[in-house]
Design an enzyme around this catalytic site. Structure first.
Site, PDB file in Angstrom:
ATOM      1  N   ASP A  97       0.826  -1.215   0.000  1.00  0.00           N
ATOM      2  CA  ASP A  97       0.000   0.000   0.000  1.00  0.00           C
ATOM      3  C   ASP A  97       0.860   1.266   0.000  1.00  0.00           C
ATOM      4  O   ASP A  97       2.047   1.231   0.341  1.00  0.00           O
ATOM      5  CB  ASP A  97      -0.945   0.004   1.210  1.00  0.00           C
ATOM      6  CG  ASP A  97      -0.197  -0.023   2.534  1.00  0.00           C
ATOM      7  OD1 ASP A  97       0.730  -0.835   2.684  1.00  0.00           O
ATOM      8  OD2 ASP A  97      -0.520   0.792   3.422  1.00  0.00           O
ATOM      9  N   ASP A 120       8.613   4.388  -0.979  1.00  0.00           N
ATOM     10  CA  ASP A 120       7.889   3.794   0.148  1.00  0.00           C
ATOM     11  C   ASP A 120       6.716   2.980  -0.357  1.00  0.00           C
ATOM     12  O   ASP A 120       5.668   3.528  -0.610  1.00  0.00           O
ATOM     13  CB  ASP A 120       7.429   4.917   1.076  1.00  0.00           C
ATOM     14  CG  ASP A 120       6.759   4.411   2.329  1.00  0.00           C
ATOM     15  OD1 ASP A 120       6.803   3.207   2.580  1.00  0.00           O
ATOM     16  OD2 ASP A 120       6.176   5.239   3.062  1.00  0.00           O
ATOM     17  N   GLU A 154       0.101  -1.114   5.597  1.00  0.00           N
ATOM     18  CA  GLU A 154       1.089  -0.590   6.549  1.00  0.00           C
ATOM     19  C   GLU A 154       0.807   0.863   6.891  1.00  0.00           C
ATOM     20  O   GLU A 154       0.947   1.288   8.046  1.00  0.00           O
ATOM     21  CB  GLU A 154       2.503  -0.724   5.961  1.00  0.00           C
ATOM     22  CG  GLU A 154       3.618  -0.444   6.973  1.00  0.00           C
ATOM     23  CD  GLU A 154       3.987   1.037   7.106  1.00  0.00           C
ATOM     24  OE1 GLU A 154       4.554   1.393   8.156  1.00  0.00           O
ATOM     25  OE2 GLU A 154       3.715   1.831   6.190  1.00  0.00           O
ATOM     26  N   ASP A 181      11.948  -0.879   4.930  1.00  0.00           N
ATOM     27  CA  ASP A 181      10.921   0.169   4.874  1.00  0.00           C
ATOM     28  C   ASP A 181      11.364   1.462   5.542  1.00  0.00           C
ATOM     29  O   ASP A 181      10.560   2.329   5.818  1.00  0.00           O
ATOM     30  CB  ASP A 181       9.621  -0.350   5.507  1.00  0.00           C
ATOM     31  CG  ASP A 181       8.447   0.568   5.222  1.00  0.00           C
ATOM     32  OD1 ASP A 181       8.485   1.288   4.210  1.00  0.00           O
ATOM     33  OD2 ASP A 181       7.496   0.578   6.027  1.00  0.00           O
TER      34      ASP A 181
HETATM   35 ZN    ZN Z   1       6.528   2.361   4.258  1.00  0.00          ZN
END
Ligand code: ZN
Length: 405
Positions: A97, A120, A154, A181
């Site tokens: 996501d 991201d 997330e 991440d």
């Molecule tokens: Zn992230």
């Protein structure tokens, strides 16, 4: 052997960029943020896995978490397990996501790729696929069994993703977990710890009156000001411990949200609601912090006795799990290969809380957070990633897969 793997990764650079463009052209915003969820993007990802020939020997499966707001009624996560020499698994876990907004037509400009999600978490997700592809192209078998996990939700707290998946039988205590991440542009920061999160919500009740006659009521705004000041002062005085692995190295206690009270200037408000967001060093007990705040609330209530003021406190607590050990296998394996690829010495540190690694640490599975990313662009409208970081991430992942520590 290492040279061969690194060369194979370099040959894949164009394919890495094109795959990231293809994936990030599909929005995957949470239905709770006005989007359609991960369905389409994750189906495209599965297609890519097949096209890369990674499905031939791998076990691939979807895991779903029910979500009434999602178009399909559920939120999908995808798992790919590729056999290695050992049954022990190296798990690289990224999220599918993205946050709302930004550029949905990704494009290359100079050394950078622009587009929502390219950093991201595309900068972790796509390189993890191509790391495995590079090993196969080099004709090598990975040392560890490779588990690539692509999870949902997330960005809005993992309630429809890892928070539920971690309770299923998907992970093992001896898994080595890498969450690509977060990180920095140098690629020298490895996150192994986080602070506890404490949220304090105060409701102050007084008595609303005309501002010309404050003596007839009780000004909740004044009580709230006093209370916020006292809490702020007391917490900063009481909890002065420092821990150098964190930035900042101390606990933080910040007054943040304040709800609107009265709409007009000439009314004394009868109710005030405000909150503190606190990031507390893991060695400090959240109960102790809460006790001190409750004591201050009582004292102020008592001092206003007879005026009918009431202070209610609501507390949300997420204590930090124990940090991942610097000596754990996954930490050592990562450090060794960062040194080799980036020719620098990484440092271990902590963040203010809330990474996917915390879910693993809560279950005593050692997890580290690392990637080389354009950190300042994450969540920005012009999100981007340096293309060479994508290649470097894939190189580090591939070497981690290839050879045990
Ligand atoms: Zn992230």
């Amino acid at each position: 052997m290492h040279e061969k793997i690194l060369t194979e990764v370099e040959k894949l650079e164009n394919q890495i960029v094109n795959t990231l463009i293809r994936l990030c052209s599909i929005p995957a915003v949470s239905p709770h943020n006005g989007g359609e969820g991960e369905d389409k993007k994750i189906q495209e990802l599965e297609k890519i896995i097949h096209e890369l020939g990674l499905a031939d020997k791998a076990k691939i499966k979807y895991e779903y978490v029910d979500d009434d707001k999602a178009p399909s009624g559920k939120r999908p996560s995808l798992f790919l397990e590729y056999p290695g020499k050992k049954s022990q698994r190296l798990c690289i876990l990224s999220h599918v996501d993205v946050v709302p907004g930004g550029n949905l037509k990704p494009f290359v400009q100079g050394s950078k790729l622009y587009g929502r999600g390219v950093c991201d978490n595309g900068a972790g997700l796509v390189p993890s696929l191509f790391a495995l592809k590079a090993l196969l192209n080099a004709g090598l078998e990975s040392e560890y069994t490779v588990l690539l996990a692509f999870v949902a939700d997330e960005e809005t707290g993992s309630h429809y993703g890892l928070e539920k998946l971690i309770e299923r039988d998907l992970f093992r205590p001896d898994d080595l977990v890498l969450v690509p991440d977060w990180g920095n542009e140098k690629g020298d920061f490895i996150e192994i710890a986080e602070k506890s999160v404490l949220r304090l919500h105060f409701k102050v009740t007084g008595k609303q009156v005309h501002a010309a006659y404050p003596n007839r009521g009780l000004n909740a705004c004044r009580v709230a000001n006093m209370l916020a000041y006292e809490v702020d002062e007391a917490l900063h005085k009481a909890f002065i411990e420092e821990n150098k692995i964190f930035e900042p190295p101390f606990s933080t206690f910040e007054p943040t949200r304040r709800f609107a009270n009265v709409p007009n200037v000439n009314t004394v408000p009868g109710e005030e609601n405000f909150s503190f967001d606190c990031r507390v060093l893991p060695e400090i007990s959240l109960d102790e912090v809460q006790d001190l705040v409750e004591k201050i609330c009582k004292e102020i209530e008592t001092s206003l006795d007879g005026w009918g003021s009431k202070i209610e406190l609501q507390v949300e607590k997420s204590p930090a799990p124990a940090p991942t050990s610097p000596d754990s296998e996954v930490t050592r394996l990562l450090i060794k290969n960062i040194r080799e690829v980036l020719k620098l010495e990484p440092f271990l540190g902590g963040v203010g809380g809330g990474t996917l690694a915390a879910f693993f640490r809560q279950k005593n599975i050692p997890a580290v957070v690392w990637s080389q990313v354009s950190e300042d662009s994450m969540h920005q409208p012009d999100e981007f990633i340096e293309i060479k970081f994508l290649v470097n991430n894939a190189k580090v992942f591939a070497l981690m897969m290839a050879e045990a520590i």
